[in-house]
Write a protein that holds these residues in place. Structure first.
Motif, mmCIF file in Angstrom:
data_model
loop_
_atom_site.group_PDB
_atom_site.id
_atom_site.type_symbol
_atom_site.label_atom_id
_atom_site.label_comp_id
_atom_site.label_asym_id
_atom_site.label_seq_id
_atom_site.Cartn_x
_atom_site.Cartn_y
_atom_site.Cartn_z
ATOM 1 N N MET A 33 0.856 -1.186 0.000
ATOM 2 C CA MET A 33 0.000 0.000 0.000
ATOM 3 C C MET A 33 0.891 1.235 0.000
ATOM 4 O O MET A 33 1.814 1.354 0.774
ATOM 5 C CB MET A 33 -0.892 -0.044 1.239
ATOM 6 N N THR A 34 0.598 2.166 -0.875
ATOM 7 C CA THR A 34 1.395 3.396 -0.988
ATOM 8 C C THR A 34 0.866 4.450 -0.032
ATOM 9 O O THR A 34 -0.320 4.606 0.135
ATOM 10 C CB THR A 34 1.305 3.979 -2.409
ATOM 11 N N LYS A 35 1.812 5.190 0.548
ATOM 12 C CA LYS A 35 1.438 6.288 1.437
ATOM 13 C C LYS A 35 1.038 7.485 0.587
ATOM 14 O O LYS A 35 1.773 7.920 -0.279
ATOM 15 C CB LYS A 35 2.618 6.654 2.332
ATOM 16 N N MET A 36 -0.153 8.010 0.850
ATOM 17 C CA MET A 36 -0.618 9.173 0.107
ATOM 18 C C MET A 36 -0.235 10.424 0.883
ATOM 19 O O MET A 36 -0.576 10.578 2.047
ATOM 20 C CB MET A 36 -2.129 9.124 -0.073
ATOM 21 N N THR A 37 0.509 11.292 0.244
ATOM 22 C CA THR A 37 0.920 12.524 0.897
ATOM 23 C C THR A 37 -0.051 13.630 0.536
ATOM 24 O O THR A 37 -0.796 13.541 -0.439
ATOM 25 C CB THR A 37 2.348 12.917 0.474
ATOM 26 N N LEU A 38 0.004 14.695 1.314
ATOM 27 C CA LEU A 38 -0.895 15.828 1.097
ATOM 28 C C LEU A 38 -0.726 16.422 -0.292
ATOM 29 O O LEU A 38 -1.693 16.737 -0.963
ATOM 30 C CB LEU A 38 -0.626 16.887 2.173
ATOM 31 N N GLY A 39 0.520 16.558 -0.741
ATOM 32 C CA GLY A 39 0.780 17.169 -2.037
ATOM 33 C C GLY A 39 0.418 16.302 -3.224
ATOM 34 O O GLY A 39 0.381 16.779 -4.351
ATOM 35 N N SER A 40 0.132 15.024 -2.981
ATOM 36 C CA SER A 40 -0.183 14.148 -4.110
ATOM 37 C C SER A 40 -1.682 14.007 -4.358
ATOM 38 O O SER A 40 -2.092 13.318 -5.278
ATOM 39 C CB SER A 40 0.428 12.761 -3.880
ATOM 40 N N HIS A 41 -2.517 14.617 -3.560
ATOM 41 C CA HIS A 41 -3.959 14.549 -3.764
ATOM 42 C C HIS A 41 -4.316 15.340 -5.018
ATOM 43 O O HIS A 41 -3.830 16.454 -5.221
ATOM 44 C CB HIS A 41 -4.704 15.122 -2.547
ATOM 45 N N PHE A 55 -6.795 17.124 -5.943
ATOM 46 C CA PHE A 55 -7.457 18.420 -5.790
ATOM 47 C C PHE A 55 -6.554 19.477 -5.163
ATOM 48 O O PHE A 55 -6.960 20.622 -5.010
ATOM 49 C CB PHE A 55 -8.727 18.290 -4.947
ATOM 50 N N LEU A 56 -5.349 19.102 -4.776
ATOM 51 C CA LEU A 56 -4.434 20.030 -4.107
ATOM 52 C C LEU A 56 -3.209 20.278 -4.972
ATOM 53 O O LEU A 56 -2.080 20.056 -4.561
ATOM 54 C CB LEU A 56 -4.031 19.481 -2.732
ATOM 55 N N LEU A 57 -3.424 20.789 -6.162
ATOM 56 C CA LEU A 57 -2.325 21.057 -7.080
ATOM 57 C C LEU A 57 -1.492 22.232 -6.599
ATOM 58 O O LEU A 57 -2.024 23.288 -6.276
ATOM 59 C CB LEU A 57 -2.870 21.348 -8.481
ATOM 60 N N GLY A 58 -0.188 22.035 -6.530
ATOM 61 C CA GLY A 58 0.718 23.098 -6.131
ATOM 62 C C GLY A 58 0.885 23.258 -4.637
ATOM 63 O O GLY A 58 1.522 24.200 -4.183
ATOM 64 N N PHE A 59 0.347 22.348 -3.835
ATOM 65 C CA PHE A 59 0.442 22.454 -2.382
ATOM 66 C C PHE A 59 1.536 21.557 -1.799
ATOM 67 O O PHE A 59 1.531 21.262 -0.614
ATOM 68 C CB PHE A 59 -0.899 22.104 -1.719
ATOM 69 N N GLU A 60 2.495 21.131 -2.632
ATOM 70 C CA GLU A 60 3.549 20.253 -2.153
ATOM 71 C C GLU A 60 4.334 20.895 -1.016
ATOM 72 O O GLU A 60 4.767 20.234 -0.084
ATOM 73 C CB GLU A 60 4.516 19.882 -3.286
ATOM 74 N N VAL A 120 4.553 22.020 7.194
ATOM 75 C CA VAL A 120 4.062 21.366 8.410
ATOM 76 C C VAL A 120 5.204 20.641 9.112
ATOM 77 O O VAL A 120 5.352 20.712 10.329
ATOM 78 C CB VAL A 120 2.897 20.405 8.082
ATOM 79 N N GLU A 121 6.048 19.948 8.357
ATOM 80 C CA GLU A 121 7.194 19.255 8.947
ATOM 81 C C GLU A 121 8.165 20.242 9.583
ATOM 82 O O GLU A 121 8.674 20.018 10.682
ATOM 83 C CB GLU A 121 7.920 18.429 7.887
ATOM 84 N N ARG A 122 8.443 21.355 8.901
ATOM 85 C CA ARG A 122 9.362 22.365 9.419
ATOM 86 C C ARG A 122 8.807 22.998 10.689
ATOM 87 O O ARG A 122 9.535 23.260 11.641
ATOM 88 C CB ARG A 122 9.612 23.426 8.350
ATOM 89 N N THR A 123 7.499 23.217 10.730
ATOM 90 C CA THR A 123 6.862 23.801 11.905
ATOM 91 C C THR A 123 6.970 22.853 13.095
ATOM 92 O O THR A 123 7.249 23.277 14.216
ATOM 93 C CB THR A 123 5.388 24.123 11.621
ATOM 94 N N ALA A 124 6.757 21.573 12.860
ATOM 95 C CA ALA A 124 6.848 20.596 13.946
ATOM 96 C C ALA A 124 8.262 20.539 14.510
ATOM 97 O O ALA A 124 8.452 20.388 15.721
ATOM 98 C CB ALA A 124 6.430 19.224 13.441
ATOM 99 N N LYS A 125 9.267 20.695 13.661
ATOM 100 C CA LYS A 125 10.657 20.652 14.118
ATOM 101 C C LYS A 125 11.058 21.925 14.853
ATOM 102 O O LYS A 125 11.988 21.921 15.641
ATOM 103 C CB LYS A 125 11.601 20.447 12.930
ATOM 104 N N SER A 126 10.380 23.035 14.580
ATOM 105 C CA SER A 126 10.793 24.318 15.162
ATOM 106 C C SER A 126 10.408 24.459 16.628
ATOM 107 O O SER A 126 10.940 25.314 17.314
ATOM 108 C CB SER A 126 10.223 25.481 14.355
ATOM 109 N N ASP A 127 9.487 23.640 17.121
ATOM 110 C CA ASP A 127 9.088 23.742 18.524
ATOM 111 C C ASP A 127 10.073 22.944 19.363
ATOM 112 O O ASP A 127 9.939 21.751 19.542
ATOM 113 C CB ASP A 127 7.660 23.232 18.723
#
Length: 139
Positions: free
Chosen positions: A1-9, A11-16, A22-29
């Motif tokens: 089973m392939t992991k679906m990422t947010l940028g690959s949906h 309907f979300l073109l250009g949101f890669e 989100v990952e950078r924000t989680a690391k900044s805390d």
């Protein structure tokens, strides 16, 4: 089973970059020092307040780096022959980062009563409607 990422949906073109954000924000805390508040001051205004007791204006720096607000504090160790029986006031350096959305700009900063206030404004873009011409044939 392939992991679906947010940028690959589909309907979300250009949101890669959103997933990277989100990952950078989680690391900044990186812990709870110094403590801070974020408040909304108007429909498009925000204020970040950091508790920086013991830090002066020359001990603090505020920069914007790659859409991140970075607040750094560093105090010089002063060896003025003081002997501490108890040292409970933190004098350590810190770096606190906040990821800024597109259109959010720094309006100013001030320090008072041991609190650093950084004011932000979000520019609301004008809505743009554009008609796309449909051509016949191949391109």
């Amino acid at each position: 089973m392939t992991k679906m990422t947010l940028g690959s949906h589909p309907f979300l073109l250009g949101f890669e970059q959103l997933e990277r954000l989100v990952e950078r924000t989680a690391k900044s805390d990186t812990g709870g020092y110094p403590p801070y508040n974020i408040e909304q001051t108007s429909a498009t205004g925000y204020r970040i307040t950091l508790a920086v007791a013991g830090f002066g204006e020359d001990d603090l720096s505020i920069t914007v780096e790659d859409r991140q607000l970075v607040v750094r504090g560093r105090q010089d160790e002063c060896d003025d022959d003081r002997i501490f029986l108890h040292r409970g006031i933190a004098a350590r350096q810190f770096q606190r980062t906040f990821v800024l959305a597109d259109g959010v700009e720094i309006a100013g900063a001030r320090i008072e009563n041991g609190l650093l206030h950084v004011d932000l404004n979000r520019e609301v873009p004008e809505p743009v409607v554009r008609t796309i011409e449909i051509s016949k044939g191949r391109t």
